[in-house]
Design an enzyme around this catalytic site. Structure first.
Site, short mmCIF file in Angstrom:
data_model
loop_
_atom_site.label_atom_id
_atom_site.label_comp_id
_atom_site.label_asym_id
_atom_site.label_seq_id
_atom_site.Cartn_x
_atom_site.Cartn_y
_atom_site.Cartn_z
N CYS A 13 0.80 -34.06 4.70
CA CYS A 13 1.30 -32.68 4.76
C CYS A 13 1.79 -32.28 6.16
O CYS A 13 2.49 -31.28 6.29
CB CYS A 13 0.23 -31.71 4.29
N HIS B 36 1.49 -24.79 6.94
CA HIS B 36 1.51 -25.62 5.73
C HIS B 36 0.91 -24.80 4.59
O HIS B 36 -0.13 -24.14 4.76
CB HIS B 36 0.69 -26.89 5.98
N ASN C 125 0.96 -26.60 -3.21
CA ASN C 125 1.05 -27.45 -2.03
C ASN C 125 2.09 -28.56 -2.29
O ASN C 125 1.86 -29.41 -3.16
CB ASN C 125 -0.34 -28.04 -1.77
#
Ligand code: UT7
Length: 330
Positions: free
Chosen positions: A116, A257, A287
């Site tokens: 990520c 993020h 996500n």
């Protein structure tokens, strides 16, 4: 020779059309819209079709970034693509994107896996290569088809992830103090097992047994990842601000993020910033790993949340556990 700045010339993003809502998920596993929203802030996520691979999402996002920048595919001499869900284990997805976009065969193309945090790693790498003077214009992409590695029977992970892609075109500028003004990258390698895919690599090649165990899917210790995420993102943000002699309140917009709204709220609280200073779209995409920051950045720009002269802080963490932060002056 005066140092040139590396600046973002255009942004683009793309998410597949199909929306999977929490309500839909509650028909697949023992969960509810209420639980998912309360624990993560996620309402829905996008899911790519069986015919769409990561490169297809990346190509669409890159096309939009190129169009936004006014840069032609023929001018790109570098592609850095961040992903944990490449089209194939080999070759890199960036080569497939290069071909689909008609980018010259003289362009350098490679993928980065920093989960990520991948987009910040890719941006730092691409900008450093431009700063060397050996490259002129780069496409930096974060793209994921996480639905292909999610265990749709594991209610602890399947509600979190989604598919999508974001891209930026980066070039050089003679103006000092603009563009990427700093980055801070790092990794906590001792915590690899908190978030990983056990099978499909050299440690455990795919076999009938590994498939029977579901080891081709994401395994996550959610609570531990949550705690580390808050700590490392706060530190990565503080470190970069300190490096550049800045206070948190001088940041116009934080693009974190997008993993969990509670993580974003906690960081806002620790940095003593109003949560309105954070760009949030985790409710609509979940996500999307390496794609999360470039999708958010593109939406922030297109919706007027980023203006010329603004200072933006990017901050991420991910499997590895990797972390990264970056400061951009627009
Ligand atoms: O980019 C990095 C990616 N990873 C992350 O960012 C993940 C970070 N972690 C998280 O976001 C959170 O840990 C989750 C959202 C994954 C989970 O929230 P939590 O507050 O840590 O819940 P938990 O895992 O401690 O589970 C609490 C309870 C458990 O039941 P018991 O043992 O208390 O009876 C779980 O079995 O909730 C249960 N549970 C669920 N219930 C309904 C777990 N998942 C679900 C679900 N629906 N989807």
């Amino acid at each position: 020779m005066p140092t040139q700045s590396t600046v973002i010339l255009g942004t683009g993003s793309y998410a597949p059309e199909r929306i999977l809502t929490n309500e839909d998920l509650s028909k697949m596993v023992d969960t509810s819209d209420e639980w998912i929203r309360a624990r993560s802030g996620i309402r829905e996520r996008r899911i790519a079709g069986p015919e769409e691979a990561t490169s297809d999402l990346a190509v669409e996002a890159a096309r939009r970034a190129l169009q936004d920048s006014g840069v032609a595919p023929g001018e790109i001499d570098l592609i850095v693509l961040a992903t944990v869900t490449p089209d194939y284990p080999m070759p890199s997805t960036s080569c497939i994107v290069q071909h689909k976009l008609g980018i010259p065969t003289t362009a350098a193309c490679f993928d980065i896996n920093a989960a990520c945090s991948g987009f910040i790693y890719a941006l730092d790498t691409g900008c450093a290569m431009l700063s060397s003077g050996r490259y002129k214009k780069a496409l930096i992409i974060g793209a994921e088809k996480l639905s292909s590695v999610v265990d749709w029977q594991d209610r602890g992970t399947c509600m979190l992830f989604g598919d999508g892609a974001g891209a930026v075109v980066v070039g050089l500028s003679e103006t000092a103090g603009v563009g990427l003004i700093g980055t801070k990258l790092g990794a906590l390698g001792e915590d690899t097992d908190l978030l990983f895919i056990p099978a499909g690599g050299s440690r455990m090649p795919t076999s009938a047994e590994s498939i029977a165990r579901g080891d081709q899917f994401i395994k996550m210790k959610g609570k531990e990842v949550f705690k580390l995420a808050v700590r490392v993102m706060e530190e990565a943000a503080r470190d970069i601000l300190e490096q550049h002699g800045l206070a948190a309140h001088q940041i116009d917009l934080v693009i974190p993020h997008q993993a969990n709204l509670r993580i974003i709220d906690a960081i806002a609280q620790y940095l003593e910033l109003p949560v309105e200073r954070f760009f949030v779209n985790v409710d609509r995409y979940g996500n999307t790993s390496a794609a999360s920051i470039p999708i958010a950045m593109d939406e922030a720009r297109r919706s007027g949340r980023i203006k010329k002269g603004d200072l933006t802080l990017l901050v991420a963490f991910g499997a590895g556990l990797t972390y990264g932060s970056a400061l951009i002056r627009w």
